[in-house]
Design a protein around this motif. Structure first.
Motif, mmCIF file in Angstrom:
data_model
loop_
_atom_site.group_PDB
_atom_site.id
_atom_site.type_symbol
_atom_site.label_atom_id
_atom_site.label_comp_id
_atom_site.label_asym_id
_atom_site.label_seq_id
_atom_site.Cartn_x
_atom_site.Cartn_y
_atom_site.Cartn_z
ATOM 1 N N LEU A 132 -54.060 -90.189 131.909
ATOM 2 C CA LEU A 132 -53.292 -89.029 131.487
ATOM 3 C C LEU A 132 -51.948 -89.490 130.941
ATOM 4 N N ARG A 139 -43.303 -82.994 130.458
ATOM 5 C CA ARG A 139 -44.625 -83.255 129.862
ATOM 6 C C ARG A 139 -45.330 -84.345 130.662
ATOM 7 N N ASP A 141 -48.876 -85.550 133.041
ATOM 8 C CA ASP A 141 -50.318 -85.381 133.284
ATOM 9 C C ASP A 141 -50.988 -84.601 132.153
ATOM 10 N N ILE A 142 -50.702 -84.998 130.921
ATOM 11 C CA ILE A 142 -51.290 -84.361 129.748
ATOM 12 C C ILE A 142 -52.610 -85.044 129.409
ATOM 13 N N VAL A 143 -53.649 -84.269 129.253
ATOM 14 C CA VAL A 143 -54.949 -84.828 128.878
ATOM 15 C C VAL A 143 -54.915 -85.202 127.398
ATOM 16 N N GLU A 145 -55.839 -85.849 123.573
ATOM 17 C CA GLU A 145 -56.731 -85.119 122.678
ATOM 18 C C GLU A 145 -57.998 -85.912 122.383
ATOM 19 N N ASN A 177 -49.843 -87.972 120.398
ATOM 20 C CA ASN A 177 -49.066 -88.532 121.500
ATOM 21 C C ASN A 177 -49.215 -90.045 121.662
ATOM 22 N N PRO A 262 -50.772 -78.568 118.976
ATOM 23 C CA PRO A 262 -51.472 -79.295 120.031
ATOM 24 C C PRO A 262 -52.525 -78.431 120.721
ATOM 25 N N ASP A 263 -53.570 -79.089 121.224
ATOM 26 C CA ASP A 263 -54.581 -78.377 122.017
ATOM 27 C C ASP A 263 -54.034 -77.970 123.372
ATOM 28 N N ASP A 264 -53.135 -78.776 123.917
ATOM 29 C CA ASP A 264 -52.594 -78.521 125.247
ATOM 30 C C ASP A 264 -51.564 -77.391 125.179
ATOM 31 N N GLN A 266 -49.300 -76.535 127.217
ATOM 32 C CA GLN A 266 -47.996 -76.981 127.693
ATOM 33 C C GLN A 266 -47.182 -77.572 126.548
ATOM 34 N N GLN A 267 -47.847 -78.348 125.696
ATOM 35 C CA GLN A 267 -47.146 -78.933 124.550
ATOM 36 C C GLN A 267 -46.932 -77.914 123.443
#
Length: 360
Positions: A132, A139, A141-143, A145, A177, A262-264, A266-267
């Motif tokens: 991660l 930001r 523990d971002i998975v 892409e 990222n 972004p897909d996330d 949070q971002q």
């Protein structure tokens, strides 16, 4: 090998100490553990396959073991090209996964028979990432892409005859990222990865610049040039040095592609679109002309100036064409100051005096 003496122009022999061997074994307690069929290296830069070893540990990547190999030795190249270095990187990051890459650096006199000099590098690196991303306090523990991540960066510069120059760049990144996570210093300080070609011609104080640029990384907002021709003039003298003339003109076809979100979530919540930044394409033509009257008054330089700018855009924010005319007049001033102190001496730092210069 044969070479030419630069002082006399006569042929001479350039002797390079070199070693080569075959059927190489590495033994431990009399037991052969490793074998390599051929081995060769220059004694001016001796290495035994491995050109670098690094072991690190941190909370983001875990324990990192990084081995770099000389690819010319691995391939058994007896006489590698002068000015060329080529390495293979085999890395393992315990918290992320295995990785492999290669780095090629060159500084040569010609390229495919065309005289140079030519300088450049190629850096490619890919990792099977199972971890991660941690990119800052807000930001974590971002998975990623993508699981297979990496980059390819090529920068090539060929200095041609007749004051011309050819520049090529290729920059691919797997996801938005990757650079910030794995190459943070580059992310902070280096220019963006670009995929572009550029041909420049210098003519005294003028330059003609023909460029083409395409978008490879769709998560970045990028301007494409398809192509663009520019002309620069800097400080031409008029009326016996009373006036100076400068200009910048361009004509071409450009396309602006706005980066994807972004897909996330949070971002995505941290990204605020720039007003007026929308997809568009069209012809672009512009010219900026300036006349200046430099006046030297002792240490002070006063420069009254007038300039005009005429621009045409085939596709503006509202989808219509746009013509813009701008005129300006003003005064620039500058004052140079300096101080030289020859008493500052240091054999350790190789300092023989200090000079400090400022321009206000």
């Amino acid at each position: 090998k044969l070479a030419v003496d630069p002082n006399t122009g006569q042929p001479m022999i350039d002797r390079e100490p070199f070693v080569k061997s075959s059927n190489n074994f590495v033994y431990f307690a009399g037991v052969p553990l490793l074998y390599w069929p051929t081995f060769s290296t220059s004694l001016e830069r001796p290495a035994y396959y491995v050109s670098g070893i690094r072991v690190k540990n941190d909370s983001t990547f875990g324990t990192q073991v990084m081995l770099d190999f000389d690819l010319f030795q691995l391939f058994g190249v007896d006489n590698p090209p002068a000015g060329v270095e080529w390495e293979l990187s085999t890395d393992y990051l315990s918290s992320r996964g295995p990785a492999i890459g290669t780095e090629l650096n060159y500084n040569v006199d010609s390229f495919f028979g065309v005289a140079g000099p030519v300088v450049g590098f190629l850096d490619a690196w890919v990792i099977d990432d199972k971890g991660l991303d941690t990119l800052g306090q807000d930001r974590r523990d971002i998975v990623p892409e993508k699981r297979t991540r990496g980059r390819l960066l090529l920068r090539h510069r060929h200095y041609l005859r007749n004051d011309s120059e050819f520049i090529a760049e290729a920059g691919w990144i797997s996801d938005r990222n990757f650079l910030e996570q794995y190459l943070e210093n580059e992310w902070d300080r280096d220019v963006n990865h670009r995929t572009a070609l550029r041909l420049r011609k210098y003519l005294r104080n003028q330059m003609f610049d023909l460029s083409a640029k395409g978008q490879v990384n769709n998560f970045e907002t990028e301007e494409e040039r398809l192509p663009l021709l520019e002309h620069y003039v800097l400080g031409s003298s008029l009326l016996g040095d009373w006036l100076t003339y400068s200009a910048h003109s361009k004509v071409g076809y450009e396309r602006l592609n706005v980066g994807t979100l972004p897909d996330d979530p949070q971002q995505a919540a941290l990204i605020s679109p720039v007003p007026g930044e929308v997809n568009g394409s069209g012809a672009v033509a512009a010219t900026r002309q300036e006349l200046a009257l430099p006046i030297n008054l002792g240490p002070v330089v006063i420069v009254p100036n007038v300039s005009g700018d005429a621009s045409y855009y085939g596709d503006a924010v509202d989808g219509d064409s746009l013509t813009r005319l701008v005129g300006q007049a003003g005064i620039r001033t500058s004052l140079q100051m300096w101080r030289v102190d020859p008493t500052v001496q240091s054999s350790l730092l190789n300092v023989r005096g200090l000079a400090h210069k400022m321009e206000w």
